[in-house]
Design an enzyme around this catalytic site. Structure first.
Site, PDB file in Angstrom:
ATOM      1  N   ASP A  35       0.813  -1.207   0.000  1.00 14.76           N
ATOM      2  CA  ASP A  35       0.000   0.000   0.000  1.00 14.76           C
ATOM      3  C   ASP A  35       0.851   1.263   0.000  1.00 14.76           C
ATOM      4  O   ASP A  35       0.631   2.172  -0.801  1.00 14.76           O
ATOM      5  CB  ASP A  35      -0.915  -0.022   1.237  1.00 14.76           C
ATOM      6  N   THR A  95      -5.182   2.500   0.117  1.00 13.46           N
ATOM      7  CA  THR A  95      -5.025   2.010  -1.256  1.00 13.46           C
ATOM      8  C   THR A  95      -5.290   0.509  -1.320  1.00 13.46           C
ATOM      9  O   THR A  95      -5.889   0.012  -2.273  1.00 13.46           O
ATOM     10  CB  THR A  95      -3.630   2.342  -1.801  1.00 13.46           C
ATOM     11  N   ASP A  96      -4.843  -0.219  -0.309  1.00  8.22           N
ATOM     12  CA  ASP A  96      -5.183  -1.645  -0.214  1.00  8.22           C
ATOM     13  C   ASP A  96      -6.694  -1.829  -0.147  1.00  8.22           C
ATOM     14  O   ASP A  96      -7.274  -2.686  -0.828  1.00  8.22           O
ATOM     15  CB  ASP A  96      -4.558  -2.252   1.044  1.00  8.22           C
ATOM     16  N   ILE A  97      -7.333  -1.042   0.698  1.00  5.00           N
ATOM     17  CA  ILE A  97      -8.772  -1.207   0.920  1.00  5.00           C
ATOM     18  C   ILE A  97      -9.561  -0.883  -0.348  1.00  5.00           C
ATOM     19  O   ILE A  97     -10.478  -1.628  -0.732  1.00  5.00           O
ATOM     20  CB  ILE A  97      -9.229  -0.330   2.098  1.00  5.00           C
ATOM     21  N   GLY A 126      -9.213  -3.634  -2.783  1.00  8.54           N
ATOM     22  CA  GLY A 126     -10.092  -4.732  -2.402  1.00  8.54           C
ATOM     23  C   GLY A 126     -11.535  -4.473  -2.796  1.00  8.54           C
ATOM     24  O   GLY A 126     -12.249  -5.380  -3.245  1.00  8.54           O
TER      25      GLY A 126
END
Length: 427
Positions: free
Chosen positions: A170, A198-200, A203
């Site tokens: 991220d 950014t990861d979330i 996802g």
């Protein structure tokens, strides 16, 4: 040491499965949107597990395939709950899932995964591009045995381009994608966002892509390959900042909590903390000035429109800060009650979870974990009036469901499973 644990957990698994059925049937008698969908989850850390948690809340059966003896790396990221090895990090994004440990490098482990794919709808993975192809577990390999399978890859940089082989986190994507450059105090150093946003968002993009692919499959009967990556997601979520540069060549800058295009729109210091106000229209600004007992500010020709307030922000913002500093957060909350503009205090996490609204909507759920005891998770933020999101079971212990899956889905007998365990192919 693990063998006695998995045997003890068999009865617990039966209780959880019974609870799952009751939780769905008791909710208006309606099924969740993804009931009957089975997902193989080969992802680790955040983006992929967050995606599969959202899908599991919607009713999908998610089988988290982990490395024997190790599992998802974030199982080892503290703090840990009730003097156990159960990680707060891991439990935040892995509820409603089953854990199965398989050695994917062993031929028999690969066969287990391929057989599982025949009976599943989706596979999601976040290996560096090409790694699973080397193990003969890439999209083409699965397509041969399960042409109906939707295969979703979540990577740092995608399958094409000069960065395709690079690992991604991220903080790297948010650095390279402009977010960190645009975040922080005015004229201060670049700052990382407090959570792996950014990861979330990656996802969430992956979750939406999988839902769309499942819908398309109802018409074609075929699966497909989906590619999501952190860097592309970060650029896509730059929204107006990206558009500013692409269309008028304007570079972004750091504004702290303020907004480049709206004034006032920031967190102001108060007697005991910070309080955020956003006046997005001239009518809202007039209401704000009236409530802070300075109506003359909205009547000033330099501040009468948002365009003028932005132009004269260096004069106006210090005035507003000095006014807001005179009262506490609680006092401003009372003064702004019923206001036309949005407002709210900058809360600590203690204040967040003790907020009367959060308690009233019952967003935090309590679950019984087989090792850690009572645990709490933030439930799904989306609600349906007929069959929807449910927190059904706690995050799994490593390898908790290996036996259940091998027995019930792949029809292996106990002797075969015990042989696989002795040879460390499964755990």
């Amino acid at each position: 040491m693990f063998l006695p644990t998995y045997r003890i957990l068999r009865q617990y698994n039966k209780q959880i499965n019974s609870f799952r059925k009751k939780s769905v049937s008791s909710s208006n008698g309606s099924e969740s949107p993804l009931d009957g969908i089975r997902i193989i989850d080969l992802t680790r850390i955040i983006a992929g597990p967050f995606c599969t948690m959202v899908l599991s809340d919607l009713g999908a059966e998610v089988i988290k395939v982990e490395q024997p003896n190790h599992g998802d790396p974030c199982r080892k990221w503290g703090p840990f709950i009730n003097n156990t090895h159960e990680s707060c990090y891991f439990i935040s994004i892995n509820r409603n899932k089953k854990s199965m440990c398989v050695d994917l490098k062993h031929p028999e482990g690969k066969n287990i995964l391929l057989e599982l794919a025949r009976k599943s709808d989706v596979l999601i993975e976040n290996y560096v591009p090409g790694k699973l192809d080397e193990l003969h577990l890439g999209y083409k390999d699965f397509k041969k045995v399960a042409p109906h399978l939707i295969y979703c890859s979540v990577t740092g940089f995608g399958p094409k381009g000069p960065y395709r082989d690079r690992p991604g986190y991220d903080v790297i994507a948010s650095s390279m994608g402009g977010l960190i450059h645009s975040t922080g105090a005015l004229d201060g150093e670049p700052v990382k966002v407090g959570v792996a946003i950014t990861d979330i968002t990656t996802g969430l993009y992956a979750h939406g892509a999988i839902m769309a692919a499942l819908f398309k499959r109802t018409r074609t009967g075929r699966g497909q390959k989906i590619d999501c990556n952190l860097l592309s997601t970060q650029l896509a979520t730059l929204i107006n900042l990206g558009s500013n540069y692409l269309n008028v060549g304007k570079e972004s800058k750091r504004w702290g909590t303020a907004h480049e295009s709206i004034v006032p729109y920031e967190s102001f210091p108060t007697k005991d903390g910070y309080f955020t106000v956003g006046a997005g229209s001239d009518a809202q600004f007039r209401d704000f000035c009236k409530r802070i007992n300075h109506p003359e500010l909205s009547q000033n020709s330099k501040y009468s429109t948002n365009e003028l307030r932005v132009r004269h922000r260096q004069e106006l913002e210090p005035l507003l800060r000095s006014i807001m500093k005179m009262k506490s957060n609680e006092e401003w909350n009372k003064i702004f009650l019923g206001a036309s503009f949005p407002y709210g205090p900058v809360n600590t996490l203690k204040a967040v979870f003790e907020d009367e609204h959060i308690k009233a909507i019952n967003l935090v759920k309590t679950l019984d974990h087989p090792v850690a005891g009572k645990i709490k998770v933030v439930g799904p933020p989306v609600t349906y009036n007929e069959g929807g999101n449910y927190v059904k079971s706690p995050p799994p212990v490593l390898g908790q469901h290996t036996n259940e899956i091998l027995t019930n889905l792949l029809n292996l007998d106990e002797d075969h499973i015990e042989d696989l365990r002795k040879r460390n192919i499964v755990q």
